[in-house]
Design a protein around this motif. Structure first.
Motif, PDB file in Angstrom:
ATOM      1  N   ALA A  91       0.825  -1.205   0.000  1.00 31.96           N
ATOM      2  CA  ALA A  91       0.000   0.000   0.000  1.00 31.96           C
ATOM      3  C   ALA A  91       0.860   1.256   0.000  1.00 31.96           C
ATOM      4  O   ALA A  91       0.552   2.243  -0.691  1.00 31.96           O
ATOM      5  N   MET A  92       1.949   1.252   0.775  1.00 29.97           N
ATOM      6  CA  MET A  92       2.849   2.405   0.778  1.00 29.97           C
ATOM      7  C   MET A  92       3.487   2.614  -0.590  1.00 29.97           C
ATOM      8  O   MET A  92       3.578   3.752  -1.077  1.00 29.97           O
ATOM      9  N   ALA A  93       3.920   1.523  -1.229  1.00 30.43           N
ATOM     10  CA  ALA A  93       4.528   1.634  -2.555  1.00 30.43           C
ATOM     11  C   ALA A  93       3.524   2.171  -3.572  1.00 30.43           C
ATOM     12  O   ALA A  93       3.865   3.005  -4.420  1.00 30.43           O
ATOM     13  N   LEU A  94       2.269   1.713  -3.489  1.00 25.81           N
ATOM     14  CA  LEU A  94       1.236   2.197  -4.404  1.00 25.81           C
ATOM     15  C   LEU A  94       0.999   3.682  -4.206  1.00 25.81           C
ATOM     16  O   LEU A  94       0.892   4.449  -5.175  1.00 25.81           O
ATOM     17  N   GLY A  95       0.902   4.125  -2.949  1.00 24.70           N
ATOM     18  CA  GLY A  95       0.684   5.541  -2.686  1.00 24.70           C
ATOM     19  C   GLY A  95       1.816   6.409  -3.184  1.00 24.70           C
ATOM     20  O   GLY A  95       1.583   7.498  -3.751  1.00 24.70           O
ATOM     21  N   ARG A  96       3.061   5.954  -2.995  1.00 23.52           N
ATOM     22  CA  ARG A  96       4.208   6.746  -3.445  1.00 23.52           C
ATOM     23  C   ARG A  96       4.274   6.830  -4.961  1.00 23.52           C
ATOM     24  O   ARG A  96       4.777   7.819  -5.513  1.00 23.52           O
ATOM     25  N   ARG A  97       3.797   5.800  -5.651  1.00 25.76           N
ATOM     26  CA  ARG A  97       3.779   5.867  -7.117  1.00 25.76           C
ATOM     27  C   ARG A  97       2.803   6.928  -7.604  1.00 25.76           C
ATOM     28  O   ARG A  97       3.022   7.545  -8.643  1.00 25.76           O
ATOM     29  N   LEU A  98       1.728   7.138  -6.866  1.00 32.65           N
ATOM     30  CA  LEU A  98       0.698   8.088  -7.293  1.00 32.65           C
ATOM     31  C   LEU A  98       0.992   9.513  -6.859  1.00 32.65           C
ATOM     32  O   LEU A  98       0.539  10.462  -7.503  1.00 32.65           O
ATOM     33  N   LEU A  99       1.733   9.683  -5.740  1.00 31.82           N
ATOM     34  CA  LEU A  99       1.993  11.036  -5.237  1.00 31.82           C
ATOM     35  C   LEU A  99       3.315  11.034  -4.474  1.00 31.82           C
ATOM     36  O   LEU A  99       3.506  10.229  -3.553  1.00 31.82           O
ATOM     37  N   LYS A 100       4.208  11.922  -4.850  1.00 32.42           N
ATOM     38  CA  LYS A 100       5.482  12.068  -4.154  1.00 32.42           C
ATOM     39  C   LYS A 100       5.257  12.937  -2.922  1.00 32.42           C
ATOM     40  O   LYS A 100       5.292  14.165  -2.978  1.00 32.42           O
ATOM     41  N   ALA A 101       4.997  12.277  -1.793  1.00 27.52           N
ATOM     42  CA  ALA A 101       4.681  12.992  -0.557  1.00 27.52           C
ATOM     43  C   ALA A 101       4.956  12.079   0.624  1.00 27.52           C
ATOM     44  O   ALA A 101       5.070  10.854   0.470  1.00 27.52           O
ATOM     45  N   PRO A 102       5.078  12.654   1.846  1.00 23.85           N
ATOM     46  CA  PRO A 102       5.262  11.814   3.039  1.00 23.85           C
ATOM     47  C   PRO A 102       4.104  10.842   3.228  1.00 23.85           C
ATOM     48  O   PRO A 102       2.950  11.158   2.910  1.00 23.85           O
ATOM     49  N   VAL A 103       4.425   9.647   3.735  1.00 24.40           N
ATOM     50  CA  VAL A 103       3.419   8.601   3.941  1.00 24.40           C
ATOM     51  C   VAL A 103       3.114   8.480   5.430  1.00 24.40           C
ATOM     52  O   VAL A 103       4.026   8.349   6.252  1.00 24.40           O
ATOM     53  N   VAL A 104       1.826   8.529   5.764  1.00 29.55           N
ATOM     54  CA  VAL A 104       1.356   8.328   7.134  1.00 29.55           C
ATOM     55  C   VAL A 104       0.539   7.044   7.160  1.00 29.55           C
ATOM     56  O   VAL A 104      -0.415   6.899   6.385  1.00 29.55           O
ATOM     57  N   VAL A 105       0.908   6.106   8.018  1.00 31.50           N
ATOM     58  CA  VAL A 105       0.252   4.801   8.105  1.00 31.50           C
ATOM     59  C   VAL A 105      -0.521   4.716   9.416  1.00 31.50           C
ATOM     60  O   VAL A 105       0.034   4.980  10.488  1.00 31.50           O
ATOM     61  N   ALA A 106      -1.801   4.346   9.325  1.00 27.91           N
ATOM     62  CA  ALA A 106      -2.641   4.126  10.504  1.00 27.91           C
ATOM     63  C   ALA A 106      -2.881   2.628  10.641  1.00 27.91           C
ATOM     64  O   ALA A 106      -3.474   2.010   9.749  1.00 27.91           O
TER      65      ALA A 106
END
Length: 436
Positions: free
Chosen positions: A147-162
């Motif tokens: 999920a983190m890898a998918l999010g980073r592919r769509l937007l170059k931004a910090p990742v917050v995981v809940a």
């Protein structure tokens, strides 16, 4: 920012110390009672400008961001996030803490981390509010890294995981939700086998309803127990309520998988013995594999070399109960793609090969009279014959406990802006109150 008030106090004291007569506080009206009982406010503009310049310099050194930054928010949607925490679930608590971050973000990607991650966005954060509120926790596991890898592919931004587990490696922000809870669940089923798990720090007694009877089992703290002497197929349910309801029911059964195979007498006898139906769930083909199979496939080589004895086998579920050592088999043509040898002869010559969803064997005429052949094919079909229902994920039943939360370190950008304002304020003070 902790230095703001000490520095303002220092500026004020230095300013007061250099004057010959008392000065009023900056920005505070001094009320004095005159003969006519009227109040006359006074303001020291010079001190106000000096204090304002000092405050702006402190803000410049702190270098705050000019505004909210884009974010990638990853939400754990595994079953343990549905565990009750009072009147709410862990997922409800995660939504409450994520919602302000999401609504402030000028651009955001929201990723539901289940068995298969699903992304929403990129879009303004407020536009993803409904997608966050609609999420439910029901998957057997959460692929947080995917999920983190998918999010980073769509937007170059910090990742917050809940999540209710520990923070995944590489996450810039982490929101941990949940507290230790007592939970019992069915964590594994097999033919005549049922295992239970206990998340509590003390032993618990599980009561299971199975076949019209109620069976009891003592489950150790943070451990597992099994119910013995069960029928080959069954359906079971835990009696009572606990923190998580998704792991309270499970069943095990058998079915006839659909197999598509060539119309050869040896194969017809074999599959009649094993018990299959006509279909394309599993394929049987005569040929040499040229890559990984897209559908579960049993390959039989069209030809083989001179038989050689099996000298080495690799431990694998397909070889459970299969005695191959010493058997003489003709080596099939070497397959192409991600196939690895399951049994080898002298010189490391491959005799049986395995891949994800595939088994490659020597020619049929060399195997059809071997006693291990029906068992080998039975083992290959076993995953498609057995039916397991229920959550059956031990890590979800044990209810992970989170760690301390943290948010991404915001990038600066406002330091230069506040430094420029401070310089302008000091320049204004110098022009208004220059020495004469």
């Amino acid at each position: 920012m902790l230095w703001l008030f000490p520095i303002l106090l220092l500026v004020y004291l230095l300013y007061r110390a250099r004057g010959q007569r008392p000065r009023p506080w900056a920005g505070v009206w001094l009320w004095r009672k005159g003969k006519r009982r009227r109040f006359r406010p006074r303001l020291d503009l010079r001190l106000l400008l000096l204090l304002l310049a000092a405050a702006l310099l402190v803000l410049a050194l702190d270098d705050p961001p000019l505004g909210p930054s884009p974010l990638v928010l990853v939400v754990d949607a595994s079953a343990s996030m549905g565990a009750r925490e009072g009147a709410k679930t862990r997922l409800d608590l995660a939504k409450e803490r994520l919602l302000p971050l999401l609504e402030r973000a000028p651009q955001a990607v929201l990723v539901r981390a289940g068995e298969t991650p699903k992304a929403f966005g990129p879009a303004p954060g407020v536009a993803l509010r409904d997608a966050l509120l609609a999420m439910e926790a029901e998957d057997r596991r959460a692929d947080l890294e995917g999920a983190m890898a998918l999010g980073r592919r769509l937007l170059k931004a910090p990742v917050v995981v809940a999540t209710d587990g520990p923070p995944p490696e590489g996450a810039e922000g982490y929101i941990g939700v949940g507290s230790p809870q007592e939970n019992l669940g069915l964590v594994a089923v097999d033919r005549g086998f049922l295992a239970l798990g206990n998340s509590a720090q003390r032993p618990l007694t599980a009561e299971v309803e199975l076949g019209g009877e109620r069976l009891r089992a003592e489950v150790p703290a943070r451990g597992y127990a099994r119910l013995p002497d069960l029928p080959p197929t069954f359906a079971a349910r835990l009696v009572g309520e606990d923190a998580l309801a998704l792991d309270d029911g499970a069943a095990f059964g058998l079915r006839r998988p659909g197999v598509d195979y060539p119309t050869l007498p040896a194969l017809a006898r074999l599959f009649a013995l094993i018990g299959v139906s006509q279909g394309r769930e599993v394929l049987v083909r005569i040929g040499v594999p040229e890559g990984a199979p897209e559908t579960p496939t049993l390959f039989l080589a069209p030809r083989g070399g001179a038989p050689i004895p099996v000298l080495l086998t690799t431990p694998h579920p397909l070889l459970e109960g299969v005695a191959l050592l010493g058997e003489a088999l003709p080596p099939p043509p070497r397959p192409q793609g991600p196939w690895r040898a399951l049994a080898e002869g002298e010189g490391g010559v491959g005799l049986l090969y395995v891949a994800e969803g595939g088994l490659y064997l020597p020619p049929l005429e060399a195997l059809q009279d071997k006693p291990f052949f029906p068992l080998l094919v039975h083992n290959f079909l076993k995953p498609y014959r057995e039916v397991r229902t229920g959550l059956l994920a031990p890590e979800e039943t044990l209810l992970p406990t989170p760690e301390a939360s943290f948010l991404p370190k915001t990038s600066g950008g406002g330091g230069r802006f506040f430094a420029l304002l401070a310089a302008l304020v000091l320049l204004l003070e110098a022009l208004l109150f220059r020495r004469r």
